[in-house]
Design an enzyme around this catalytic site. Structure first.
Site, PDB file in Angstrom:
ATOM      1  N   ASN A  48      37.723  11.402  49.362  1.00 57.65           N
ATOM      2  CA  ASN A  48      37.387  11.897  50.703  1.00 57.65           C
ATOM      3  C   ASN A  48      35.943  12.384  50.789  1.00 57.65           C
ATOM      4  O   ASN A  48      35.233  12.107  51.758  1.00 57.65           O
ATOM      5  CB  ASN A  48      38.292  13.077  51.078  1.00 57.65           C
TER       6      ASN A  48
ATOM      7  N   LEU B  60      44.331  10.747  35.423  1.00 53.00           N
ATOM      8  CA  LEU B  60      45.524  11.251  36.110  1.00 53.00           C
ATOM      9  C   LEU B  60      45.326  12.647  36.694  1.00 53.00           C
ATOM     10  O   LEU B  60      46.106  13.083  37.539  1.00 53.00           O
ATOM     11  CB  LEU B  60      46.725  11.245  35.157  1.00 53.00           C
ATOM     12  N   SER B  61      44.276  13.350  36.235  1.00 57.06           N
ATOM     13  CA  SER B  61      43.976  14.682  36.781  1.00 57.06           C
ATOM     14  C   SER B  61      45.224  15.567  36.917  1.00 57.06           C
ATOM     15  O   SER B  61      45.423  16.207  37.957  1.00 57.06           O
ATOM     16  CB  SER B  61      43.240  14.560  38.126  1.00 57.06           C
TER      17      SER B  61
ATOM     18  N   GLU C 201      43.719  22.773  39.967  1.00 56.37           N
ATOM     19  CA  GLU C 201      42.292  22.901  39.620  1.00 56.37           C
ATOM     20  C   GLU C 201      41.395  22.907  40.867  1.00 56.37           C
ATOM     21  O   GLU C 201      40.216  23.267  40.781  1.00 56.37           O
ATOM     22  CB  GLU C 201      41.855  21.749  38.703  1.00 56.37           C
TER      23      GLU C 201
ATOM     24  N   ASP D 231      42.172  10.140  46.318  1.00 57.74           N
ATOM     25  CA  ASP D 231      40.846  10.619  45.921  1.00 57.74           C
ATOM     26  C   ASP D 231      39.748   9.862  46.674  1.00 57.74           C
ATOM     27  O   ASP D 231      39.923   8.698  47.035  1.00 57.74           O
ATOM     28  CB  ASP D 231      40.674  10.427  44.403  1.00 57.74           C
TER      29      ASP D 231
ATOM     30  N   HIS E 206      37.986  14.830  54.562  1.00 62.41           N
ATOM     31  CA  HIS E 206      39.366  15.328  54.475  1.00 62.41           C
ATOM     32  C   HIS E 206      40.100  15.099  55.803  1.00 62.41           C
ATOM     33  O   HIS E 206      41.279  14.761  55.813  1.00 62.41           O
ATOM     34  CB  HIS E 206      39.382  16.816  54.119  1.00 62.41           C
TER      35      HIS E 206
ATOM     36  N   LEU F 171      62.851   8.062  54.389  1.00 59.15           N
ATOM     37  CA  LEU F 171      61.829   8.304  53.372  1.00 59.15           C
ATOM     38  C   LEU F 171      61.787   9.791  53.056  1.00 59.15           C
ATOM     39  O   LEU F 171      62.018  10.620  53.939  1.00 59.15           O
ATOM     40  CB  LEU F 171      60.445   7.878  53.912  1.00 59.15           C
TER      41      LEU F 171
ATOM     42  N   TRP G  93      33.440   9.526  50.666  1.00 66.08           N
ATOM     43  CA  TRP G  93      33.492   8.776  51.927  1.00 66.08           C
ATOM     44  C   TRP G  93      32.586   9.452  52.963  1.00 66.08           C
ATOM     45  O   TRP G  93      31.809   8.800  53.654  1.00 66.08           O
ATOM     46  CB  TRP G  93      34.937   8.713  52.436  1.00 66.08           C
TER      47      TRP G  93
END
Ligand code: IPE
Ligand code: IPE
Ligand code: MG
Length: 227
Positions: free
Chosen positions: A15, A182-183, A61, A13, A30, A125, A18
């Site tokens: 962007n 936590l959205s 959302e 979160d 972004h 990974l 910023w």
């Protein structure tokens, strides 16, 4: 014995803020954020403990945002996957997603499948991008499937239907950008996650800060309800 940071999940979160601080359009934030995704994923792929990195890229959302921003995010995602598939392969990183992809354009879905297929042997990974993801939606979908199948509804049978279950429980849940919520992210998988919040905006986030969070995580006492 100290804790193992096997699964790290990040709510990326900040962007927009910023960019705003620099007098730039939100989309510039972004763009910068996507570069940080690359840096952090590469770092995680070389980290001896991290096996799964789940990144919240677009929530159920986020469709509420102006169409221009949503369209930009979709283009950014498609270009990112196209450009970065080689990096995933080089870093032996498997690309996966959680979330309902059916609302995305056929071209974007095709790119997602291409990258998934091309990177499926990555063993260092697994990077999971949460795309059109919302935990409530995920849990509702799982419950619906379970009802259709019939049988007992238990923690185990419901969990087995969750898309995110195959990546295992979250060890570290981190949110950048200063908000402490936590959205709608990985609610089930974070039942016993250790939570971390940093003021750092996502485009400013670095591997050094991630490492210092892992250090703090190691010193926490996880009890899982025991003593
Ligand atoms: C997070 O940054 C990225 C997405 C939700 C796609 P934001 O765009 O929410 O940035 P802020 O919170 O407005 O600064
Ligand atoms: C959460 O950030 C979603 C992602 C990072 C993709 P938001 O910026 O959408 O969350 P809220 O609206 O501040 O809760
Ligand atoms: Mg935000």
């Amino acid at each position: 014995m100290s804790n193992i940071a096997r699964h790290i999940a990040i709510i990326m979160d900040g962007n927009g803020r910023w960019a705003g601080e620099r007098g730039l359009k939100r989309i510039k934030g972004h763009e910068r954020g996507a570069e940080v995704v690359r840096t952090i994923t590469t770092y995680a792929s070389r980290h001896p403990e991290i096996e799964v990195l789940t990144l919240y890229a677009f929530s159920t959302e986020n469709w509420k945002r102006p169409k221009m921003e949503v369209d930009f995010l979709m283009r950014l995602l498609k270009n990112y996957l196209q450009k970065e598939t080689a990096t995933y392969i080089k870093n032996e990183t498997r690309f996966e997603t959680i979330g309902d992809l059916s609302r995305f354009s056929p071209a974007l879905r095709e790119q997602i499948e291409k990258t998934r297929e091309a990177t499926r042997h990555g063993e260092k990974l697994t990077q999971v991008l949460a795309l059109n993801y919302g935990s409530q939606d995920e849990i509702a979908r799982a419950a619906r499937q379970l009802c259709e199948k019939g049988g007992a509804v238990t923690v185990d049978t419901l969990e087995a239907q969750l898309e995110s279950a195959r990546f295992g429980p979250v060890d570290i849940l981190l949110r950048t950008g200063g908000e402490q919520r936590l959205s709608n992210f990985l609610l089930w998988q974070s039942a016993y996650a250790e939570l971390f919040f940093t003021q750092t905006l996502w485009p400013d986030f670095t591997p050094e800060e991630l490492e210092s969070i892992i250090d703090r995580f190691k010193r926490r006492h996880r009890r899982f309800g025991g003593i």
